[in-house]
Design a protein around this motif. Structure first.
Motif, PDB file in Angstrom:
ATOM      1  N   UNK A 238       0.811  -1.222   0.000  1.00 21.36           N
ATOM      2  CA  UNK A 238       0.000   0.000   0.000  1.00 21.36           C
ATOM      3  C   UNK A 238       0.844   1.272   0.000  1.00 21.36           C
ATOM      4  N   UNK A 239       2.185   1.106  -0.018  1.00 15.82           N
ATOM      5  CA  UNK A 239       3.077   2.275  -0.039  1.00 15.82           C
ATOM      6  C   UNK A 239       2.650   3.291  -1.096  1.00 15.82           C
ATOM      7  N   UNK A 240       2.673   4.551  -0.724  1.00  9.83           N
ATOM      8  CA  UNK A 240       2.487   5.633  -1.697  1.00  9.83           C
ATOM      9  C   UNK A 240       3.605   6.652  -1.473  1.00  9.83           C
ATOM     10  N   UNK A 241       4.104   7.283  -2.558  1.00  5.68           N
ATOM     11  CA  UNK A 241       5.232   8.214  -2.411  1.00  5.68           C
ATOM     12  C   UNK A 241       5.001   9.264  -1.326  1.00  5.68           C
ATOM     13  N   UNK A 242       3.759   9.715  -1.165  1.00  6.21           N
ATOM     14  CA  UNK A 242       3.506  10.755  -0.173  1.00  6.21           C
ATOM     15  C   UNK A 242       3.741  10.257   1.252  1.00  6.21           C
ATOM     16  N   UNK A 243       3.818   8.947   1.458  1.00  2.00           N
ATOM     17  CA  UNK A 243       4.114   8.422   2.796  1.00  2.00           C
ATOM     18  C   UNK A 243       5.452   8.959   3.306  1.00  2.00           C
ATOM     19  N   UNK A 244       6.370   9.244   2.374  1.00  2.00           N
ATOM     20  CA  UNK A 244       7.709   9.691   2.799  1.00  2.00           C
ATOM     21  C   UNK A 244       7.694  11.136   3.297  1.00  2.00           C
ATOM     22  N   UNK A 245       6.547  11.816   3.089  1.00  2.00           N
ATOM     23  CA  UNK A 245       6.360  13.156   3.695  1.00  2.00           C
ATOM     24  C   UNK A 245       5.220  13.123   4.708  1.00  2.00           C
ATOM     25  N   UNK A 246       5.035  11.993   5.363  1.00  2.00           N
ATOM     26  CA  UNK A 246       3.915  11.874   6.304  1.00  2.00           C
ATOM     27  C   UNK A 246       4.067  12.913   7.427  1.00  2.00           C
ATOM     28  N   UNK A 247       2.958  13.588   7.786  1.00  2.00           N
ATOM     29  CA  UNK A 247       3.044  14.696   8.750  1.00  2.00           C
ATOM     30  C   UNK A 247       3.508  14.269  10.141  1.00  2.00           C
ATOM     31  N   UNK A 248       3.246  13.047  10.561  1.00  2.00           N
ATOM     32  CA  UNK A 248       3.597  12.705  11.952  1.00  2.00           C
ATOM     33  C   UNK A 248       4.578  11.538  12.082  1.00  2.00           C
ATOM     34  N   UNK A 249       4.694  10.706  11.068  1.00  2.00           N
ATOM     35  CA  UNK A 249       5.572   9.537  11.182  1.00  2.00           C
ATOM     36  C   UNK A 249       6.692   9.614  10.152  1.00  2.00           C
ATOM     37  N   UNK A 250       7.931   9.440  10.617  1.00  2.00           N
ATOM     38  CA  UNK A 250       9.068   9.372   9.715  1.00  2.00           C
ATOM     39  C   UNK A 250       9.768   8.026   9.931  1.00  2.00           C
ATOM     40  N   UNK A 251       9.796   7.214   8.885  1.00  2.00           N
ATOM     41  CA  UNK A 251      10.442   5.904   8.998  1.00  2.00           C
ATOM     42  C   UNK A 251      11.937   6.095   9.209  1.00  2.00           C
ATOM     43  N   UNK A 252      12.580   5.099   9.831  1.00  2.00           N
ATOM     44  CA  UNK A 252      14.030   5.143   9.990  1.00  2.00           C
ATOM     45  C   UNK A 252      14.723   4.855   8.674  1.00  2.00           C
TER      46      UNK A 252
END
Lengths: 270, 270
Positions: A238-252
């Motif tokens: 379900x990954x979407x490119x906008x996930x990498x600019x998520x307002x509250x969660x930043x993956x390691x």
């Protein structure tokens, strides 16, 4: 390639893997493995890392689900899989709750040992086609008839990807019932802390010795991070490119897929 | 009986009436009038009060809906009824929006004049049995595929009462899509201010000359109060005793039913 999430790799002793969207894409006919994932799971085990599979899958009993994944070529056993239904049964027993079930038909056997007479709560899972207006109304009517409505939700995912497109997940229907009854559901499964910690504990490890790999920025990555784990998002499922600019969660870290995550991890271990 | 909401009765020139749960209880076979309500509407008109019917009904065209109410014995005409679908059509035209419709089959004719090709928004109404998993997924897929998803919701009611029990209303499904897409819907119909004010304006009155009578503490009572009207809740329809202790909305009065509201109002007028 240096990866921030691998810096503590000397301490890493275990991996938590999401299943749908990481190992395979679900869909008609059982779904298809994501390229390189069967091999990646094998390499994790060969490297003597511990592994548990942490899924919010509630469309089948764990037995059937594991058998399906084995048929797809994955090295996976029942004891390695953490899923919401058994966790919910535990809660139901502890609190003397008798559920009205709004779940997938194939999940029903998980609740065989639970008294379902005269319901005093509702358990909602990813019921898929069972999410008819009639069935959602029945669950609603049980809740609205209770003095203190209790709603247990097996996950709070927004949607997931099947081979023929994005599908609404249990979280959307949880929100519908929450709003209709003006209540807040209790989530069993990811991102509930207890759920992650029980999988970590089952490996006899501490959270900072474990890396979570998932395709859901909030429920996999955010949930694991709140427990003190590093967490990596794969660009599959379900990954979407906008996930990498998520307002509250930043993956390691972000990786193309599970195979790449494992390749990087093993390079840093050695 | 003194009633706070009747104190300005000298100024009252019009009444806004909710329909479902106030005039009648909907359900199989068209529903049944609430005792005394047909007579009450007649008495309002005989007293030369203006009246408009302000409904979030979206299960039928206004034409069919009004015909049904006339058959139930109500003195009501098409021009007196304000409903969300025509208001939505106005918005769609003004903004060049082409809707994917998730509504009741019987509401579709209201959108005959609207271009529905290559949708760039979703309109959701009380679709009842059309709220299948398949249909909600289709609406979701349209929204998630848009760069800026637009969701117009014909009301935001939680539930309503039919003759065979409480039923989930459009608001629950609006919340499901809002959560799945991480967006906020635009509500057309009650409790949107514009919707109330257009009905008041149609009577050539000011809000403080109008009393709203409804069974929904939030969408009828709260919505009308925000526009400067007095608002009374009837203890029929979806009314529940706990509404009288609602945390944010306090009605200007509570009455057993429409007949009692009209009796009190007319006593204070004269």
């Amino acid at each position: 390639m240096m990866a921030e999430w691998c810096k503590p790799a000397g301490r890493v002793r275990g991996v938590l893997l999401d299943i749908s969207g990481v190992l395979y894409d679900s869909g008609e006919g059982g779904g298809v493995p994501i390229a390189g994932s069967t091999e990646a799971v094998r390499r994790i085990k060969e490297a003597n890392l511990k592994v548990r599979f942490c899924t919010n899958e509630t469309q089948a009993t764990r037995e059937k689900f594991v058998a399906k994944l084995q048929n797809l070529g994955f090295d996976i056993t029942l004891g390695e899989v953490f899923a919401p239904a058994p966790a919910a049964c535990q809660i139901l027993k502890e609190r003397g709750l008798r559920p009205h079930l709004l779940v997938h038909d194939d999940l029903l056997p998980e609740f065989n040992q639970i008294d379902q007479s005269n319901p005093n709560c509702v358990v909602i899972g990813d019921a898929a086609d069972n999410f008819s207006y009639k069935n959602l109304n029945q669950a609603f009517q049980v809740l609205i008839g209770l003095e203190k409505p209790v709603l247990l939700s097996l996950g709070r995912g927004r949607y997931y990807k099947e081979t023929d497109g994005m599908k609404l997940d249990v979280g959307a229907y949880m929100k519908a019932l929450e709003y209709a009854c003006d209540i807040e559901a209790e989530v069993v499964g990811k991102p509930a802390k207890m759920f992650f910690l029980s999988a970590v504990s089952d490996m006899s490890l501490e959270p900072d010795q474990v890396i979570m790999i998932g395709d859901d920025i909030v429920n996999d990555v955010g949930g694991a991070q709140q427990c003190g784990m590093k967490a990596v998002q794969v660009r599959t499922g379900k990954y979407r490119p906008c996930d990498e600019q998520h307002p509250t969660v930043k993956a390691d870290g972000y990786v193309d897929n599970l195979a790449q995550a494992v390749k990087i991890l093993l390079e840093h271990l050695h």
